[in-house]
Design a protein around this motif. Structure first.
Motif, mmCIF file in Angstrom:
data_model
loop_
_atom_site.group_PDB
_atom_site.id
_atom_site.type_symbol
_atom_site.label_atom_id
_atom_site.label_comp_id
_atom_site.label_asym_id
_atom_site.label_seq_id
_atom_site.Cartn_x
_atom_site.Cartn_y
_atom_site.Cartn_z
ATOM 1 N N ILE A 1 6.382 1.737 11.153
ATOM 2 C CA ILE A 1 7.202 2.634 10.400
ATOM 3 C C ILE A 1 6.539 2.932 8.816
ATOM 4 O O ILE A 1 5.647 2.319 8.693
ATOM 5 C CB ILE A 1 8.758 1.746 10.088
ATOM 6 N N LEU A 2 7.393 3.954 8.388
ATOM 7 C CA LEU A 2 6.750 4.222 7.117
ATOM 8 C C LEU A 2 7.879 3.477 5.921
ATOM 9 O O LEU A 2 9.035 3.984 5.870
ATOM 10 C CB LEU A 2 6.936 5.656 6.731
ATOM 11 N N ALA A 3 7.071 2.689 5.302
ATOM 12 C CA ALA A 3 8.289 1.944 4.230
ATOM 13 C C ALA A 3 8.918 2.848 3.366
ATOM 14 O O ALA A 3 10.051 2.599 2.929
ATOM 15 C CB ALA A 3 7.262 0.803 3.589
ATOM 16 N N PRO B 1 0.852 -1.272 -0.281
ATOM 17 C CA PRO B 1 0.033 0.002 -0.081
ATOM 18 C C PRO B 1 0.680 1.319 0.045
ATOM 19 O O PRO B 1 1.896 1.220 0.829
ATOM 20 C CB PRO B 1 -0.523 -0.276 1.343
ATOM 21 N N GLN B 2 0.433 2.259 -0.684
ATOM 22 C CA GLN B 2 1.397 3.480 -0.828
ATOM 23 C C GLN B 2 0.338 4.575 -1.444
ATOM 24 O O GLN B 2 -0.479 4.307 -2.082
ATOM 25 C CB GLN B 2 2.275 3.291 -1.707
ATOM 26 N N HIS B 3 0.836 5.865 -1.320
ATOM 27 C CA HIS B 3 0.187 6.909 -2.031
ATOM 28 C C HIS B 3 1.076 8.037 -2.398
ATOM 29 O O HIS B 3 1.595 8.275 -3.431
ATOM 30 C CB HIS B 3 -1.045 7.277 -1.189
ATOM 31 N N GLY C 1 1.039 8.547 5.279
ATOM 32 C CA GLY C 1 0.905 7.231 6.149
ATOM 33 C C GLY C 1 0.206 6.025 5.488
ATOM 34 O O GLY C 1 0.217 4.837 6.226
ATOM 35 N N SER C 2 0.063 5.926 4.071
ATOM 36 C CA SER C 2 -0.557 4.607 3.328
ATOM 37 C C SER C 2 0.365 3.650 3.454
ATOM 38 O O SER C 2 -0.087 2.264 3.546
ATOM 39 C CB SER C 2 -0.620 5.166 1.919
ATOM 40 N N CYS C 3 1.825 3.769 3.582
ATOM 41 C CA CYS C 3 2.542 2.661 3.520
ATOM 42 C C CYS C 3 3.040 2.038 5.053
ATOM 43 O O CYS C 3 4.177 1.496 5.105
ATOM 44 C CB CYS C 3 4.133 3.164 2.845
HETATM 45 S S1 FES Z 1 3.371 6.357 0.940
HETATM 46 FE FE1 FES Z 1 2.905 8.141 1.791
HETATM 47 S S2 FES Z 1 3.796 7.956 3.874
HETATM 48 FE FE2 FES Z 1 4.608 6.373 2.842
#
Ligand code: FES
Lengths: 389, 361
Positions: free
Chosen positions: B86-88, B46-48, B55-57
């Motif tokens: 953590i945030l990837a 998941p990512q944005h 915070g998506s990752c």
């Molecule tokens: S993808 Fe948005 S914080 Fe990592």
């Protein structure tokens, strides 16, 4: 992110090819004016900018979107980062040269004004390259971005922009999003003041979350203040107290430039609110796009704004023109002066905004009572408040 | 010396990252973030934003150490960080790591589609909340806890008014054509005024859904639900479904309202409690009920009842589901944090907006 892409698919847009050359040229122009003997030549950047504003609508748009197959390679290419890095020595050098010329040589009033404007434009447009750097993943790039922001005293933008604007654009939480019917002048003052304040609040909260006092060396705002104060101190030590008002002009212009940019970029666009009071994810529909070639060149393709917001991690060279995004009627270089004349702005912009509202993709975000009845009806009651129904 | 040499040598070696659940492993080159490396390998992560702001990752570091490129605390709360999140996209690996991706254990949701919805009945639940039942042109599959957008299409040009409402009932197997929503009246608001103005039975709406990721996560832990106002709807749907699945977990449901006239669905809750093989405790709490009234139940704020004595189980090990006004959620989150409820067991919509920062708007 799947997104419909407008424009021709081609190798690369012209703007991506010239990268930061326009910015570097602007940085050199004040020196060129001096070498040409000063006088009217000190106004050189102003003239060049006026000429660019004139030809911008004539040259028109470049909608080229790079081939998707090349994207990975383009994204990783060191060349594009290096072209951003070199704006740092350029901004430092032109600032030092400018302060020297303004304080240590005797210029006529007209020369002083012309040169000061040229200097301000040079460092002001570099704010767009610093903006690009402050989004990069690599810490060294972000550091260089902060240093490019230093001569214009705009480091706090880095924090506000990443952690407030990009999260809350097109909602009432973001002071950088203008409402339909909002007058430019109060917007500028309000947004400039609140952006700095928010940067403080963000760092303050982060310090508290980390169990540290606000006044702690790891507070980026404090680091920025120290950095900017040291820079100001250096200039004053080298060139005397007259450097202070020059710095003030250098501080003010880029803030205004980016605040007017903000004014255009999301004018009247609102995101839908979810049942818990939060807002939907930002979509290409929530930012105004522009791909007018000359404007785009001076703004480092940031006017391909919907892609920039939807995919923040995309570097400038691969920003695309998006199908779903609303389009500004003219390029930035035309819309910015228009924004300063509210009646003209309304005439140019409001029909376009309303036509976009008709598509039903966004919530009209407007000043109270500014919307025609038909569009006012599109705003869900209670929209913009944190409380859900 | 040998140790130092090894350390140096290891620095340039690629690390291995393993994602749980599933145990998928991949190499992370030393100059790539965890997310970049996962993307390189075509792993669905998941990512944005990819720059540490959305915070998506977010994932949980189970083993190993990472170096953040940008301080995680801009985006993650203190509790999340201390729980190992953590945030990837901002993580460089210091050695091999194992991370847990919550979303991998989640149900796949149906993509949202457009439906035509006919209002079949309306009825008042309280003085200002109405139940609107609709029938769709075809069955819609959703998960209890999700929501849909309702658009009023009354033929006037440009009159596209929509609001999001949670499905208030558990879904039927194979999809439901008959749905209902709880809609609170907002005075002066044209959308709800239109609905409340007269009987709208027979009118046609457009529905877009399902949306949202608020649903019950599989586990054995006790469940604490907290709702206020029309936040009742998704919790009711979740509990109905849980009861239908013969849930074996103890459940306590704290429901906050102002006064008796704001209470609703009491009978449904009692019926649910009977249906549940384990304990389902439904506790309505009134904050503004006049002193000396006929109310014999609990009084005060919902947050005053978030404690082991009131809910009947240890909070540390429970899973919580919150829905209601953000003020209430914020207050509840604070109390939950004090009670050491791990953040990965607290569910509400992840995008907090203004609630993340105390910023006056
Ligand atoms: S993808 Fe948005 S914080 Fe990592």
């Amino acid at each position: 992110m799947s997104s419909a892409i407008a424009g021709n698919s081609g190798p690369l847009s012209f703007v991506a090819r010239v990268t930061t050359l326009p910015h570097l040229t602007f940085a050199i122009l004040p020196v060129v004016g001096y070498l040409l003997g000063g006088g009217i030549y000190h106004w050189i950047t102003v003239f060049v900018l006026l000429a660019l504003m004139f030809i911008d609508p004539i040259i028109g748009t470049d909608d080229t979107n790079h081939d998707e197959a090349d994207e990975g390679a383009l994204q990783e290419k060191l060349f594009y980062r290096m072209m951003l890095w070199v704006t740092l020595p350029a901004s430092v050098a032109v600032t030092i040269f400018g302060h020297w010329l303004l304080t240590q040589t005797s210029l006529t009033t007209s020369e002083t004004i012309g040169f000061l404007l040229s200097l301000t434009l040079a460092t002001g447009f570099l704010a767009t390259t610093a903006h690009e750097l402050c989004h990069h993943t690599q810490p060294v790039d972000r550091l260089i971005g902060d240093l490019v922001f230093t001569p214009i005293f705009m480091c706090d933008f880095h924090i506000y922009h990443n952690f407030m604007h990009h999260i809350h654009a097109a909602t009432p939480i973001d002071p950088g999003t203008a409402r339909y019917g909002e007058k430019i002048y109060p917007f500028l003052i309000n947004s400039i003041v609140r952006k700095t304040r928010m940067a403080w609040q963000i760092e303050k909260k982060r310090m508290a979350d980390n169990g540290k006092p606000t006044w702690h060396p790891s507070n980026l705002m404090i680091r920025f203040i120290v950095l900017q104060a040291a820079w100001l101190g250096l200039l004053v030590a080298l060139f005397g107290l007259w450097s202070i008002p020059i710095c003030f002009v250098q501080y003010l212009f880029p803030r205004l430039l980016l605040a007017v940019g903000d004014y255009l970029e999301h004018y009247g666009l609102g995101r839908k609110q979810l049942p818990d009071g939060s807002y939907e994810k930002i979509r290409p529909n929530h930012a105004w796009d522009d791909s007018t070639l000359v404007s785009s060149m001076l703004f480092c393709q940031i006017d391909r704004h919907s892609d920039h917001h939807t995919n923040v991690g995309r570097p400038y060279q691969i920003l695309r023109v998006m199908d779903e995004a609303p389009r500004l009627p003219q390029g930035y270089l035309t819309m910015i002066p228009i924004a300063f004349i509210p009646s003209l702005w309304r005439k140019q912009m409001h029909p376009v905004v309303e036509a976009y509202y008709d598509k039903g993709e966004v919530i009209p975000y407007a000043m109270p009572d500014a919307l025609p009845e038909k569009y006012a009806a599109m705003v869900p009651e209670g929209w913009g408040q944190t409380l859900p129904d | 010396m040998q140790k130092l040499f090894n350390k140096f040598k290891n620095r340039n070696e690629p690390r291995t990252a393993t994602i749980q659940p599933g145990g998928e492993s991949f190499e992370v080159p030393k100059n790539r973030t965890l997310l970049q490396a996962a993307n390189d390998k075509g792993i669905d992560f998941p990512q944005h934003c990819t720059v540490g702001t959305c915070g998506s990752c977010r994932c949980k570091l189970l083993e190993g150490e990472v170096r953040p490129l940008r301080d995680f605390s801009y985006t993650l709360t203190r509790a999340e960080i201390s729980d190992g999140y953590i945030l990837a996209c901002q993580s460089m690996l210091k050695g091999d790591v194992v991370v847990e991706l919550e979303s991998r254990g989640e149900l796949a949701t149906q993509p949202a589609e457009r439906f035509t919805a006919n209002i079949t009945s309306t009825g008042m639940l309280t003085h200002d909340i109405m139940e609107v039942s609709v029938q769709l042109d075809r069955p819609l599959t959703y998960t209890a806890g999700q929501f849909a957008d309702l658009l009023i299409n009354n033929g006037l040009e440009g009159f596209a008014r929509h609001r999001s409402y949670s499905f208030s009932c558990a879904p039927e197997v194979g999809g439901s054509s008959d749905l209902s929503f709880h809609i609170r009246r907002v005075s002066g608001g044209s959308y709800t005024e239109w609905l409340f103005e007269k009987d709208r039975t027979g009118e046609t709406l457009e529905l877009h859904g399902p949306n949202g990721s608020f649903w019950l996560r599989a586990d054995d832990a006790p469940i604490l639900c907290i709702a206020g106002g029309s936040g009742m709807a998704p919790i009711k749907a979740i509990l109905e479904e849980a009861a239908a699945h013969h849930i074996k977990r103890p459940v306590t449901y704290l429901f906050g309202a102002r006064a008796q006239r704001d209470l609703y669905c009491l009978e449904e809750m009692q019926a649910l409690a009977k249906q549940c093989p384990t304990t389902l405790q439904f506790i309505p709490i009134l904050s503004e009920e006049p002193e000396g009234s006929s109310w014999t139940g609990k009084r005060g704020l919902v947050t005053e009842y978030i404690n082991p004595a009131a809910v009947g189980f240890d909070l540390k090990g429970c899973h919580t589901y919150l829905c209601g006004p953000p003020v209430m959620i914020d207050a509840a989150l604070e109390v939950l944090e004090c009670n050491q409820v791990p953040t990965d067991h607290i569910h509400y919509d992840k995008f907090l907006d203004s609630r993340q920062l105390e910023i006056e708007s």
